[in-house]
Design an enzyme around this catalytic site. Structure first.
Site, PDB file in Angstrom:
ATOM      1  N   CYS A 113       0.929  -1.297   0.119  1.00 39.26           N
ATOM      2  CA  CYS A 113      -0.182   0.118  -0.090  1.00 39.26           C
ATOM      3  C   CYS A 113       0.979   1.418   0.131  1.00 39.26           C
ATOM      4  O   CYS A 113       0.408   2.231  -0.144  1.00 39.26           O
ATOM      5  CB  CYS A 113      -0.996   0.069   1.387  1.00 39.26           C
ATOM      6  SG  CYS A 113      -2.061  -1.294   1.040  1.00 39.26           S
ATOM      7  N   HIS A 246      -3.338   7.454   2.484  1.00 39.78           N
ATOM      8  CA  HIS A 246      -3.774   6.002   1.833  1.00 39.78           C
ATOM      9  C   HIS A 246      -5.165   5.647   2.433  1.00 39.78           C
ATOM     10  O   HIS A 246      -5.571   5.907   3.678  1.00 39.78           O
ATOM     11  CB  HIS A 246      -2.701   5.039   2.214  1.00 39.78           C
ATOM     12  CG  HIS A 246      -3.218   3.699   2.124  1.00 39.78           C
ATOM     13  ND1 HIS A 246      -3.518   3.103   0.936  1.00 39.78           N
ATOM     14  CD2 HIS A 246      -3.207   2.471   3.130  1.00 39.78           C
ATOM     15  CE1 HIS A 246      -3.923   2.015   0.823  1.00 39.78           C
ATOM     16  NE2 HIS A 246      -3.686   1.473   2.227  1.00 39.78           N
ATOM     17  N   ASN A 276     -10.027   0.198  -0.194  1.00 41.05           N
ATOM     18  CA  ASN A 276      -8.537  -0.112   0.032  1.00 41.05           C
ATOM     19  C   ASN A 276      -8.203  -0.709  -1.434  1.00 41.05           C
ATOM     20  O   ASN A 276      -8.030  -1.781  -1.579  1.00 41.05           O
ATOM     21  CB  ASN A 276      -7.852  -0.824   1.178  1.00 41.05           C
ATOM     22  CG  ASN A 276      -6.545  -0.875   1.181  1.00 41.05           C
ATOM     23  OD1 ASN A 276      -5.709  -0.207   0.216  1.00 41.05           O
ATOM     24  ND2 ASN A 276      -6.027  -1.197   2.219  1.00 41.05           N
TER      25      ASN A 276
HETATM   26  O1  UT7 Z   1      -3.551  -0.732   3.704  1.00 38.06           O
HETATM   27  C1  UT7 Z   1      -3.208  -1.345   5.145  1.00 38.06           C
HETATM   28  C2  UT7 Z   1      -3.818  -2.623   5.254  1.00 38.06           C
HETATM   29  N1  UT7 Z   1      -4.970  -2.806   6.009  1.00 38.06           N
HETATM   30  C3  UT7 Z   1      -5.376  -1.783   6.965  1.00 38.06           C
HETATM   31  O2  UT7 Z   1      -5.236  -0.988   7.003  1.00 38.06           O
HETATM   32  C4  UT7 Z   1      -6.466  -2.538   7.673  1.00 38.06           C
HETATM   33  C5  UT7 Z   1      -6.332  -2.200   9.161  1.00 38.06           C
HETATM   34  N2  UT7 Z   1      -7.299  -2.719   9.978  1.00 38.06           N
HETATM   35  C6  UT7 Z   1      -8.463  -2.480  10.333  1.00 38.06           C
HETATM   36  O3  UT7 Z   1      -8.992  -1.591   9.162  1.00 38.06           O
HETATM   37  C7  UT7 Z   1      -9.599  -2.949  10.997  1.00 38.06           C
HETATM   38  O4  UT7 Z   1      -8.778  -3.730  12.202  1.00 38.06           O
HETATM   39  C8  UT7 Z   1     -10.437  -4.093  10.546  1.00 38.06           C
HETATM   40  C9  UT7 Z   1     -11.586  -3.160   9.797  1.00 38.06           C
HETATM   41  C10 UT7 Z   1      -9.959  -5.105   9.543  1.00 38.06           C
HETATM   42  C11 UT7 Z   1     -11.035  -4.880  11.578  1.00 38.06           C
HETATM   43  O5  UT7 Z   1     -11.726  -3.673  12.449  1.00 38.06           O
HETATM   44  P1  UT7 Z   1     -11.512  -4.032  14.151  1.00 38.06           P
HETATM   45  O6  UT7 Z   1     -12.280  -2.870  14.632  1.00 38.06           O
HETATM   46  O7  UT7 Z   1     -10.027  -3.812  14.260  1.00 38.06           O
HETATM   47  O8  UT7 Z   1     -12.243  -5.322  14.520  1.00 38.06           O
HETATM   48  P2  UT7 Z   1     -11.538  -6.653  15.071  1.00 38.06           P
HETATM   49  O9  UT7 Z   1     -10.505  -7.335  14.142  1.00 38.06           O
HETATM   50  O10 UT7 Z   1     -11.080  -6.297  16.419  1.00 38.06           O
HETATM   51  O11 UT7 Z   1     -12.888  -7.591  15.228  1.00 38.06           O
HETATM   52  C12 UT7 Z   1     -13.960  -7.123  15.680  1.00 38.06           C
HETATM   53  C13 UT7 Z   1     -15.146  -8.142  15.757  1.00 38.06           C
HETATM   54  C14 UT7 Z   1     -14.491  -9.663  15.765  1.00 38.06           C
HETATM   55  O12 UT7 Z   1     -15.571 -10.448  16.310  1.00 38.06           O
HETATM   56  P3  UT7 Z   1     -15.514 -10.861  18.011  1.00 38.06           P
HETATM   57  O13 UT7 Z   1     -14.436 -11.783  18.056  1.00 38.06           O
HETATM   58  O14 UT7 Z   1     -15.400  -9.826  18.719  1.00 38.06           O
HETATM   59  O15 UT7 Z   1     -16.733 -11.679  18.171  1.00 38.06           O
HETATM   60  C15 UT7 Z   1     -14.697  -9.993  14.296  1.00 38.06           C
HETATM   61  O16 UT7 Z   1     -14.538 -11.603  14.037  1.00 38.06           O
HETATM   62  O17 UT7 Z   1     -15.545  -7.950  14.485  1.00 38.06           O
HETATM   63  C16 UT7 Z   1     -15.486  -9.221  13.741  1.00 38.06           C
HETATM   64  N3  UT7 Z   1     -15.465  -8.881  12.190  1.00 38.06           N
HETATM   65  C17 UT7 Z   1     -16.460  -8.739  11.521  1.00 38.06           C
HETATM   66  N4  UT7 Z   1     -17.825  -8.755  11.944  1.00 38.06           N
HETATM   67  C18 UT7 Z   1     -18.577  -8.416  10.658  1.00 38.06           C
HETATM   68  C19 UT7 Z   1     -14.287  -8.887  11.572  1.00 38.06           C
HETATM   69  N5  UT7 Z   1     -14.683  -8.598  10.328  1.00 38.06           N
HETATM   70  C20 UT7 Z   1     -16.058  -8.542  10.163  1.00 38.06           C
HETATM   71  C21 UT7 Z   1     -16.962  -8.333   9.218  1.00 38.06           C
HETATM   72  N6  UT7 Z   1     -18.155  -8.144   9.617  1.00 38.06           N
HETATM   73  N7  UT7 Z   1     -16.525  -7.953   7.840  1.00 38.06           N
END
Ligand code: UT7
Length: 319
Positions: A113, A246, A276
């Site tokens: 990225c 980004h 993204n």
């Molecule tokens: O370009 C660089 C590349 N990537 C990034 O910059 C991504 C950086 N990370 C993020 O943007 C965020 O961490 C995410 C959007 C990927 C995830 O958001 P988060 O607030 O950090 O959520 P989390 O990973 O802590 O997950 C919270 C909950 C989990 O469920 P439990 O374990 O609390 O029951 C996940 O399983 O959200 C769940 N979850 C979803 N729920 C519905 C994860 N993905 C999804 C989804 N829909 N698509």
């Protein structure tokens, strides 16, 4: 000494739009979760018969047209991508052939990225030394092909696209300063671990990401690197007309803006419609804001990105 200046911009998004409602049918997610946690509503997906070079060509032609420069006048083509069309030759060389340019330096940069920032910084250095007069800098990815569409942790995040700028030697800046970093110790936090061995893919060819860890890492390094860029130029946040970040997650973008004390009105945000797009996200956002008239000549822009590697960086630009 000469500087480099952005003379024209171009962008391209594939026609097909994938909505959150469609993703709800494939994985256990919801429009509400995706919008609240990421800010993404739609993303563009390349057609099966579109290659990375096809997207790059469209963006490059638009950038050349806006710069009023012909492809034969380019002496440098650098292209940031994680989804090259072939192992070799580079997508930059494939693009060079499409554009009908012969003899320019052409190569790819792999910084995920942060690929566009790395590419822009390299082009800037070649121009500053006087070796190059006109450069095409492209960020392009068909990242959707590295996504496991049954993994809700990643499949809602990414889209496809291309962005490009024409950079030209100038007696005034231009690119004011570039600040690039990497730390391979974080190689497993965001990775596509596969390799090709004896004609076969070995290992997993899909994106694996520790989302939450990436999120925290991104917020930390971005706030450090934007400060580094301002300090190097003895500027404070008031000097920034536009933050062009980004586009990974609206919450990461807002955190960087907050750290910079910049209101969101001075931040170019496309993540809602583009998702993204990896290396394409900054040049696409730049092109959108140039074409809709928000970014004007003479304004100061701060570009910042973080991606797999981990790689990160910031570039200050007098547009
Ligand atoms: O370009 C660089 C590349 N990537 C990034 O910059 C991504 C950086 N990370 C993020 O943007 C965020 O961490 C995410 C959007 C990927 C995830 O958001 P988060 O607030 O950090 O959520 P989390 O990973 O802590 O997950 C919270 C909950 C989990 O469920 P439990 O374990 O609390 O029951 C996940 O399983 O959200 C769940 N979850 C979803 N729920 C519905 C994860 N993905 C999804 C989804 N829909 N698509």
């Amino acid at each position: 000494m000469s500087y480099s200046r952005i003379r024209g911009t171009g962008g391209y998004l594939p026609e097909k739009i994938l909505t959150n409602a469609e993703l709800e049918k494939w994985v256990d997610t919801s429009d509400q979760w995706i919008v609240e946690r990421t800010g993404i509503r739609t993303r563009h997906i390349a057609a099966d018969d579109q290659d990375t070079c096809d997207l790059a060509e469209m963006a490059a032609l638009r950038a050349l047209e806006s710069a009023k420069v012909s492809a034969s006048e380019l002496d440098f083509i650098v292209l940031g991508t994680t989804t090259p069309d072939r192992i070799h030759p580079s997508t930059a060389c494939l693009l060079q052939a499409r554009l009908g340019n012969h003899g320019a330096i052409a190569f790819d940069v792999q910084a995920v990225c942060s690929g566009f920032l790395y590419a822009l910084s390299i082009a800037d250095k070649f121009i500053k030394t006087g070796e190059v007069k006109r450069a095409l800098v492209v960020g392009v990815d068909i990242y959707s092909r590295l996504v496991n569409w049954t993994d809700r942790n990643t499949c809602v995040l990414f889209g496809d696209g291309a962005g490009a700028v024409v950079l030209e030697a100038s007696t005034t800046p231009g690119i004011m300063s570039t600040h690039l970093h990497a730390d391979g110790a974080y190689k497993d936090m965001l990775t596509v671990p596969a390799r090709v061995v004896q004609g076969r893919l070995k290992g997993e060819g899909f994106t694996k990401m520790q989302g939450n860890e990436v999120f925290k890492f991104a917020v930390n390094v971005l706030s450090e690197v934007v400060q580094e860029a301002l300090t190097a130029n003895q500027l404070d946040h008031n000097a920034i007309d536009w933050l062009v970040p980004h586009q990974a997650n609206i919450r990461i973008i807002s955190a960087a803006a907050k750290k910079l004390k910049l209101p969101m009105e001075r931040v170019v945000v496309t993540v809602s419609e583009h998702g993204n797009t990896s290396a394409a996200s900054i040049p696409l956002a730049l092109d959108v804001a140039v074409r809709d008239g928000r970014i004007q000549r003479g304004q100061t822009l701060l570009l910042e990105a973080v991606g797999g590697g981990f790689t990160w960086g910031a570039i200050l630009v007098k547009y």
